[in-house]
Enzyme design. Structure first.
Site, PDB file in Angstrom:
ATOM      1  N   TYR A  18       6.338   2.260   0.114  1.00  0.00           N
ATOM      2  CA  TYR A  18       7.367   2.498  -0.902  1.00  0.00           C
ATOM      3  C   TYR A  18       6.955   3.726  -1.702  1.00  0.00           C
ATOM      4  O   TYR A  18       5.812   3.817  -2.160  1.00  0.00           O
ATOM      5  CB  TYR A  18       7.467   1.278  -1.823  1.00  0.00           C
ATOM      6  N   ASP A  36       0.832   9.513  -0.826  1.00  0.00           N
ATOM      7  CA  ASP A  36       1.362   8.853  -2.012  1.00  0.00           C
ATOM      8  C   ASP A  36       0.247   7.980  -2.589  1.00  0.00           C
ATOM      9  O   ASP A  36       0.004   6.882  -2.107  1.00  0.00           O
ATOM     10  CB  ASP A  36       2.596   8.022  -1.664  1.00  0.00           C
ATOM     11  N   LYS A  60       0.828   5.801 -12.375  1.00  0.00           N
ATOM     12  CA  LYS A  60       0.147   4.592 -12.842  1.00  0.00           C
ATOM     13  C   LYS A  60      -1.121   4.882 -13.649  1.00  0.00           C
ATOM     14  O   LYS A  60      -1.036   5.207 -14.838  1.00  0.00           O
ATOM     15  CB  LYS A  60      -0.118   3.670 -11.646  1.00  0.00           C
TER      16      LYS A  60
HETATM   17  P1  KE4 Z   1       7.667   4.300 -10.187  1.00  0.00           P
HETATM   18  O1  KE4 Z   1       8.908   5.136 -10.037  1.00  0.00           O
HETATM   19  O2  KE4 Z   1       7.964   2.808 -10.191  1.00  0.00           O
HETATM   20  O3  KE4 Z   1       6.804   4.742 -11.385  1.00  0.00           O
HETATM   21  O4  KE4 Z   1       6.719   4.580  -8.919  1.00  0.00           O
HETATM   22  C1  KE4 Z   1       7.252   4.388  -7.642  1.00  0.00           C
HETATM   23  C2  KE4 Z   1       6.108   4.175  -6.668  1.00  0.00           C
HETATM   24  C3  KE4 Z   1       5.759   5.222  -5.829  1.00  0.00           C
HETATM   25  N1  KE4 Z   1       4.742   5.100  -4.940  1.00  0.00           N
HETATM   26  C4  KE4 Z   1       4.032   3.948  -4.857  1.00  0.00           C
HETATM   27  C5  KE4 Z   1       2.910   3.842  -3.863  1.00  0.00           C
HETATM   28  C6  KE4 Z   1       4.339   2.845  -5.701  1.00  0.00           C
HETATM   29  O5  KE4 Z   1       3.613   1.702  -5.597  1.00  0.00           O
HETATM   30  C7  KE4 Z   1       5.394   2.965  -6.629  1.00  0.00           C
HETATM   31  C8  KE4 Z   1       5.799   1.811  -7.533  1.00  0.00           C
HETATM   32  N2  KE4 Z   1       5.110   0.583  -7.286  1.00  0.00           N
HETATM   33  C9  KE4 Z   1       5.822  -0.625  -7.641  1.00  0.00           C
HETATM   34  C10 KE4 Z   1       4.950  -1.824  -7.229  1.00  0.00           C
HETATM   35  N3  KE4 Z   1       5.065  -2.117  -5.853  1.00  0.00           N
HETATM   36  C11 KE4 Z   1       6.136  -0.657  -9.111  1.00  0.00           C
HETATM   37  C12 KE4 Z   1       6.665  -1.988  -9.606  1.00  0.00           C
HETATM   38  C13 KE4 Z   1       8.159  -1.959  -9.764  1.00  0.00           C
HETATM   39  O6  KE4 Z   1       8.878  -1.431  -8.862  1.00  0.00           O
HETATM   40  O7  KE4 Z   1       8.604  -2.509 -10.783  1.00  0.00           O
END
Ligand code: KE4
Length: 436
Positions: free
Chosen positions: A146, A241, A274
């Protein structure tokens, strides 16, 4: 229906009349596991307290950012001080320069970096930059990875390698994902075929090097080696990523782990988030100078953001990076994380169950499967009811794991041996009643 005395339930009901699903990000709604989400009132160290005042040991930590634990005094002080100097200016600040210097120093594959406000924004911008820098349109990603919710990334595998992806979300027109090829993680044969078919059109291959969005699956060394070789051979950019793994699995991120396994290895681009924001909205993407120079205002690839490099968020991020850079930080974190997963695995075995586990630094995963899965399809063979029984059994005992079997877990520097021992003791109780 009598009104619930449970303040989480009351808040959830109120929230659902105002916010779709009652949450501002879908995974928080507990849809995969059922039950009522815990509304957090406050958090400190390894714990948070919900709307009923119930304490939980937190193994999500905001999905990775809270590596120091909640409310680290040095970070709180930095944020309070920065806030008194102003919240946002829409103009450059010294702290953005300091954070860029820190990232470039700690991630050798990066010469330059652009700060943004979310992982989605960072990944989306990195893909646009790769396309602008190469003059190509095609993008390779992997099932189970993701990279945020930009349209081009909400895609599932097409009917074959010759066809490109199909949208996984309503509202994404098919033509938007026509350039996205979705392959099976750790499948070298598919990778070879995809590059044989489309190599000269591929702008970038984007991958989570240790995939936390299918719980915890490592890219094998042969697979990662071929990703690097094929991208180099065909002129495509290898984009890591590391939104989740960056500064979480090691000070140098997952790329530093692979550099120890594959001599001379480095990606061409890195997406981060993060931990570098310490819990505040801050993410970044970086690459070598010749790629980053393609970005506006220098080059033709446009990218912008009102709150990019926000002065309070950069203070939070810098204070966090200062703490994690201290000698022995990751070694101690890795020991604690390994204690947890080994304890969980032993608890399962003591009651006749198999729990396969893995961890790197402060990130971990566990599977109610006989072997560590190598791809998304295998992860999803996990029994949902058995996972949900385990999740709710632990939740009822004040232990907060991810409310989905395809999510990773996180340990902070605030988690003590006693916390881990308490979690493992709770796991013994839950595994004693887990169906076979
Ligand atoms: P954000 O747009 O949520 O800040 O980041 C997206 C993203 C991009 N790349 C990786 C590897 C990620 O894990 C994420 C976001 N992770 C999720 C947890 N699986 C955030 C939790 C959520 O979607 O509320």
């Amino acid at each position: 229906m009598t009104p619930s005395t449970d303040r989480n339930q009351q808040l959830f009901e109120r929230a659902q009349s105002l916010i779709p699903g009652g949450v501002n990000s879908p995974v928080r709604a507990f849809k995969a596991v059922g039950g009522t989400p815990r509304f957090v009132q406050r958090a400190q160290g390894a714990y948070f307290w919900d709307a009923n005042g119930q304490r939980y040991t937190d193994y999500i930590g905001s999905w990775g950012p809270m590596i120091l634990g909640h409310g680290h005094p040095a970070v709180v002080e930095a944020v309070q001080k920065a806030a008194l100097d102003g919240f946002s200016f829409g103009a450059p600040t010294e702290r953005e320069v300091e954070l860029a210097e820190a990232i470039v120093r700690l991630v050798p594959s990066i010469d330059m970096v652009r700060l943004v406000s979310s992982g989605t924004e960072a990944a989306m911008s990195a893909i646009r930059l790769a396309r602008g820098a190469t003059g190509r349109s095609k993008l390779v990603k992997f099932e189970g990875c993701y990279h945020g919710h930009a349209d081009a990334l909400l895609v599932k595998a097409g009917s074959g390698l010759a066809t490109f992806g199909n949208p996984t979300s309503a509202g994404v027109p098919p033509e938007v994902v026509q350039h996205t090829l979705v392959l099976e993680y750790n499948n070298v044969a598919q990778l070879e075929e995809a590059f044989a078919l489309h190599g000269s059109d591929i702008a970038c291959l984007m991958i989570e090097p240790i995939c936390g969005n299918m719980n915890f699956v490592r890219a094998s060394v042969p697979f990662m080696t071929r990703c690097r070789e094929l991208c180099s051979q065909h002129g495509a950019l290898l984009a890591f990523d590391e939104v989740m793994t960056g500064f979480r699995v090691a000070l140098g991120g997952a790329q530093s782990v692979y550099a120890r396994l594959i001599p001379g290895f480095e990606p061409d681009m890195t997406v981060m988030g993060k931990v570098i924001g310490g819990g505040m909205p801050l993410a970044a993407f970086g690459a070598k100078r010749e790629v980053m120079r393609q970005l506006a205002p220098l080059g033709g690839v446009y990218q912008a953001g009102t709150l990019s490099g926000n002065p309070v968020a950069t203070a939070c991020g810098l204070a966090t990076l200062h703490e994690v850079s201290k000698p022995g930080f990751y070694e101690a974190l890795a020991v604690r994380t390994r204690q947890l997963v080994d304890g969980l695995s032993a608890a399962a075995a003591a009651h006749g169950h198999t729990l396969t586990v893995d961890s790197e630094g402060g990130m971990f995963g566990f599977f109610l499967l006989d072997q560590l899965p190598q791809n998304y399809a295998t992860v999803m063979t996990t029994s949902g009811p058995r996972f949900n029984h385990f999740f709710h059994g632990m939740l009822a005992r004040g232990v907060y794991f991810a409310p989905a079997l395809y999510e990773a877990g996180f340990v902070s520097a605030a988690h003590t041996e006693a916390d881990v021992a308490e979690t493992v003791a709770a796991a013994h109780e839950v595994f004693s009643s887990l169906p076979g």
